[in-house]
Motif scaffolding. Structure first.
Motif, PDB file in Angstrom:
ATOM      1  N   ALA A 141      10.284  -7.960   2.262  1.00  0.00           N
ATOM      2  CA  ALA A 141      10.259  -6.814   3.162  1.00  0.00           C
ATOM      3  C   ALA A 141      11.426  -5.876   2.895  1.00  0.00           C
ATOM      4  O   ALA A 141      11.275  -4.647   2.889  1.00  0.00           O
ATOM      5  N   THR A 142      12.596  -6.454   2.660  1.00  0.00           N
ATOM      6  CA  THR A 142      13.784  -5.641   2.390  1.00  0.00           C
ATOM      7  C   THR A 142      13.616  -4.842   1.108  1.00  0.00           C
ATOM      8  O   THR A 142      13.928  -3.643   1.053  1.00  0.00           O
ATOM      9  N   GLU A 143      13.111  -5.499   0.054  1.00  0.00           N
ATOM     10  CA  GLU A 143      12.929  -4.812  -1.228  1.00  0.00           C
ATOM     11  C   GLU A 143      11.884  -3.704  -1.117  1.00  0.00           C
ATOM     12  O   GLU A 143      12.055  -2.615  -1.677  1.00  0.00           O
ATOM     13  N   LEU A 144      10.814  -3.994  -0.401  1.00  0.00           N
ATOM     14  CA  LEU A 144       9.788  -2.968  -0.228  1.00  0.00           C
ATOM     15  C   LEU A 144      10.323  -1.788   0.572  1.00  0.00           C
ATOM     16  O   LEU A 144      10.041  -0.627   0.250  1.00  0.00           O
ATOM     17  N   ALA A 145      11.073  -2.081   1.633  1.00  0.00           N
ATOM     18  CA  ALA A 145      11.647  -1.008   2.449  1.00  0.00           C
ATOM     19  C   ALA A 145      12.573  -0.126   1.622  1.00  0.00           C
ATOM     20  O   ALA A 145      12.528   1.109   1.705  1.00  0.00           O
ATOM     21  N   LEU A 146      13.413  -0.745   0.802  1.00  0.00           N
ATOM     22  CA  LEU A 146      14.315   0.025  -0.063  1.00  0.00           C
ATOM     23  C   LEU A 146      13.536   0.826  -1.091  1.00  0.00           C
ATOM     24  O   LEU A 146      13.890   1.967  -1.417  1.00  0.00           O
ATOM     25  N   ARG A 147      12.454   0.235  -1.605  1.00  0.00           N
ATOM     26  CA  ARG A 147      11.645   0.936  -2.604  1.00  0.00           C
ATOM     27  C   ARG A 147      10.939   2.144  -1.997  1.00  0.00           C
ATOM     28  O   ARG A 147      10.832   3.192  -2.630  1.00  0.00           O
ATOM     29  N   ILE A 148      10.485   1.994  -0.762  1.00  0.00           N
ATOM     30  CA  ILE A 148       9.841   3.116  -0.078  1.00  0.00           C
ATOM     31  C   ILE A 148      10.818   4.282   0.053  1.00  0.00           C
ATOM     32  O   ILE A 148      10.487   5.434  -0.266  1.00  0.00           O
ATOM     33  N   MET A 188       9.185   0.586  10.296  1.00  0.00           N
ATOM     34  CA  MET A 188      10.579   0.999  10.470  1.00  0.00           C
ATOM     35  C   MET A 188      11.131   1.633   9.191  1.00  0.00           C
ATOM     36  O   MET A 188      11.924   2.584   9.246  1.00  0.00           O
ATOM     37  N   ALA A 189      10.679   1.117   8.037  1.00  0.00           N
ATOM     38  CA  ALA A 189      11.098   1.721   6.765  1.00  0.00           C
ATOM     39  C   ALA A 189      10.567   3.150   6.669  1.00  0.00           C
ATOM     40  O   ALA A 189      11.266   4.064   6.205  1.00  0.00           O
ATOM     41  N   LEU A 190       9.335   3.339   7.108  1.00  0.00           N
ATOM     42  CA  LEU A 190       8.758   4.683   7.123  1.00  0.00           C
ATOM     43  C   LEU A 190       9.539   5.587   8.069  1.00  0.00           C
ATOM     44  O   LEU A 190       9.810   6.747   7.745  1.00  0.00           O
ATOM     45  N   ARG A 191       9.885   5.054   9.221  1.00  0.00           N
ATOM     46  CA  ARG A 191      10.640   5.844  10.199  1.00  0.00           C
ATOM     47  C   ARG A 191      11.958   6.324   9.595  1.00  0.00           C
ATOM     48  O   ARG A 191      12.348   7.488   9.759  1.00  0.00           O
ATOM     49  N   THR A 192      12.643   5.424   8.893  1.00  0.00           N
ATOM     50  CA  THR A 192      13.910   5.787   8.257  1.00  0.00           C
ATOM     51  C   THR A 192      13.711   6.882   7.220  1.00  0.00           C
ATOM     52  O   THR A 192      14.466   7.855   7.159  1.00  0.00           O
ATOM     53  N   ALA A 193      12.658   6.719   6.402  1.00  0.00           N
ATOM     54  CA  ALA A 193      12.380   7.712   5.357  1.00  0.00           C
ATOM     55  C   ALA A 193      12.062   9.077   5.963  1.00  0.00           C
ATOM     56  O   ALA A 193      12.511  10.115   5.464  1.00  0.00           O
ATOM     57  N   ALA A 230       0.826  -1.213   0.000  1.00  0.00           N
ATOM     58  CA  ALA A 230       0.000   0.000   0.000  1.00  0.00           C
ATOM     59  C   ALA A 230       0.858   1.261   0.000  1.00  0.00           C
ATOM     60  O   ALA A 230       0.560   2.238  -0.698  1.00  0.00           O
ATOM     61  N   ILE A 231       1.938   1.244   0.788  1.00  0.00           N
ATOM     62  CA  ILE A 231       2.816   2.420   0.857  1.00  0.00           C
ATOM     63  C   ILE A 231       3.488   2.667  -0.488  1.00  0.00           C
ATOM     64  O   ILE A 231       3.525   3.797  -0.991  1.00  0.00           O
ATOM     65  N   VAL A 232       4.026   1.594  -1.085  1.00  0.00           N
ATOM     66  CA  VAL A 232       4.674   1.741  -2.389  1.00  0.00           C
ATOM     67  C   VAL A 232       3.656   2.216  -3.421  1.00  0.00           C
ATOM     68  O   VAL A 232       3.952   3.094  -4.243  1.00  0.00           O
ATOM     69  N   ARG A 233       2.467   1.663  -3.376  1.00  0.00           N
ATOM     70  CA  ARG A 233       1.433   2.056  -4.333  1.00  0.00           C
ATOM     71  C   ARG A 233       1.121   3.547  -4.214  1.00  0.00           C
ATOM     72  O   ARG A 233       1.038   4.265  -5.211  1.00  0.00           O
TER      73      ARG A 233
END
Length: 377
Positions: free
Chosen positions: A127-134, A168-173, A74-77
């Motif tokens: 999860a890793t790929e999505l986090a990097l994509r975000i 956590m990916a959002l937090r990093t971004a 959903a976030i990537v979308r």
């Protein structure tokens, strides 16, 4: 499309207040709470988004309610959609000069703009790929202009460990791009929002700032709808009766608007009958009887206590004596009550609001408990 999007009561001043808060400097993100169906999503889409557009932001909207099991998708979308140019000419230039990099995606994720494709074989890899994509998409967006990210129903980020990775990916971004990124989270469960933002071990601890109560629509919605109803039907909707009914629906626009639409479809239908029918439909839809049947006697008595007095102190002597009498036992210890209260919270039936008030997660269920539930469960 939801009725409150069709008959939308504009709230430009509230949108300005949120934007002013986010642009003041110290606050990078904020979280707003209100029960479901009280207009948060419509406010984000119909009020805050155009105000942010006018203020020079790119706006990305993410709906986590529809993709609860995989918020990363959903976030990537949402970020992909914000990056996709809107006009045909812009799209043509975009394809020539800045093609969107694709990530592999699952077929179960539905049709996603930007041809997102995710490999689901390895959960960690996904999860890793999505986090990097975000992170990649956020960097690309903020390189063009300020970004306002709207994350609807953010409590879903605490549903499981995989969802927490996306948090956590959002937090990093957010941390890396705090100069040009602003975020508004919404949520409809205080207990679950605490698991995302407030607890010291929460994945977005302190990022969502203080959870703020979302100002509910008031009598102005009833007056707005009454005018629309008069134009559409030539008939008059009594504003005083409408306001009473709207309060009985806990100021949820959707059920109130359903009542008005029912009257438009059937001119012989009275307002009182339409309200009663909508309440019955709500009870049936949410299966209150099934929820009630799944609870033990102590949990039911606690719900009856809070439905009739949200300010009740369940560990006080008077409340303990009342609960013991209802259960037919000589006495109760605070620990007995605490155990049942924790279960109700874990089932997202009840939550504790600021000031120690115990509130129902579902306003319709609260009404059902207060008016229809058996007194001696």
């Amino acid at each position: 499309m939801e009725l409150n999007q069709i008959w939308h009561c504009p709230r430009p001043e509230l949108a300005k207040r949120y934007l002013a808060l986010l642009q003041a400097g110290p606050v990078v993100s904020t979280t707003i709470f209100a029960p479901r169906r009280t207009g948060k999503t419509v406010f984000l889409r119909k009020d805050l988004t155009p105000a942010a557009d006018a203020a020079g932001f790119t706006v990305a909207y993410v709906d986590l309610w529809q993709t609860r099991l995989n918020p990363g998708i959903a976030i990537v979308r949402g970020l992909e959609e914000a990056l996709t140019p809107r006009t045909l000419a812009q799209r043509a230039l975009h394809k020539l000069h800045e093609p969107v990099k694709k990530v592999k995606a699952s077929g179960s994720a539905g049709e996603l703009k930007g041809a997102i494709e995710v490999e689901l074989g390895d959960a960690k890899k996904e999860a890793t790929e999505l986090a990097l994509r975000i992170e990649e998409l956020v960097v690309k967006l903020v390189s063009k202009k300020k970004l306002l990210l709207l994350v609807d129903e953010a409590q879903e980020l605490a549903r499981n460990k995989e969802n927490e990775l996306m948090a956590m990916a959002l937090r990093t971004a957010i941390t890396k791009n705090s100069d040009k990124l602003r975020v508004v989270f919404t949520g409809s469960s205080r207990t679950q929002l605490a698991n995302v933002f407030s607890n010291s071990t929460a994945p977005l601890f302190s990022v969502g700032a203080t959870v703020q109560e979302f100002p509910l629509l008031g009598r102005e919605l009833v007056e707005f709808v009454a005018k629309k109803f008069q134009v559409a039907s030539g008939r008059t909707l009594d504003v005083a009766a409408g306001w009473t009914a709207f309060q009985e629906f806990h100021q949820q626009p959707e059920p109130f608007l359903s009542v008005v639409v029912a009257m438009l479809m059937d001119p012989s239908l009275t307002f009182e009958r339409a309200v009663a029918t909508e309440k019955a439909e709500q009870d049936k839809e949410e299966n209150h009887e099934g929820t009630w049947a799944s609870l033990d006697a102590m949990q039911r008595q606690l719900l009856l206590l809070f439905a009739n007095d949200p300010h009740a102190k369940p560990f006080g002597k008077a409340a303990l004596a009342k609960l013991a009498k209802a259960l037919g036992v000589p006495s109760l210890a605070p620990s007995d009550v605490q155990y049942s209260l924790n279960n109700l919270k874990s089932k997202t039936i009840i939550s504790k609001a600021p000031g120690g008030v115990h509130t129902f997660e579902s306003a319709a269920f609260e009404r059902w408990v207060r008016t229809l539930a058996p007194v001696n469960p």
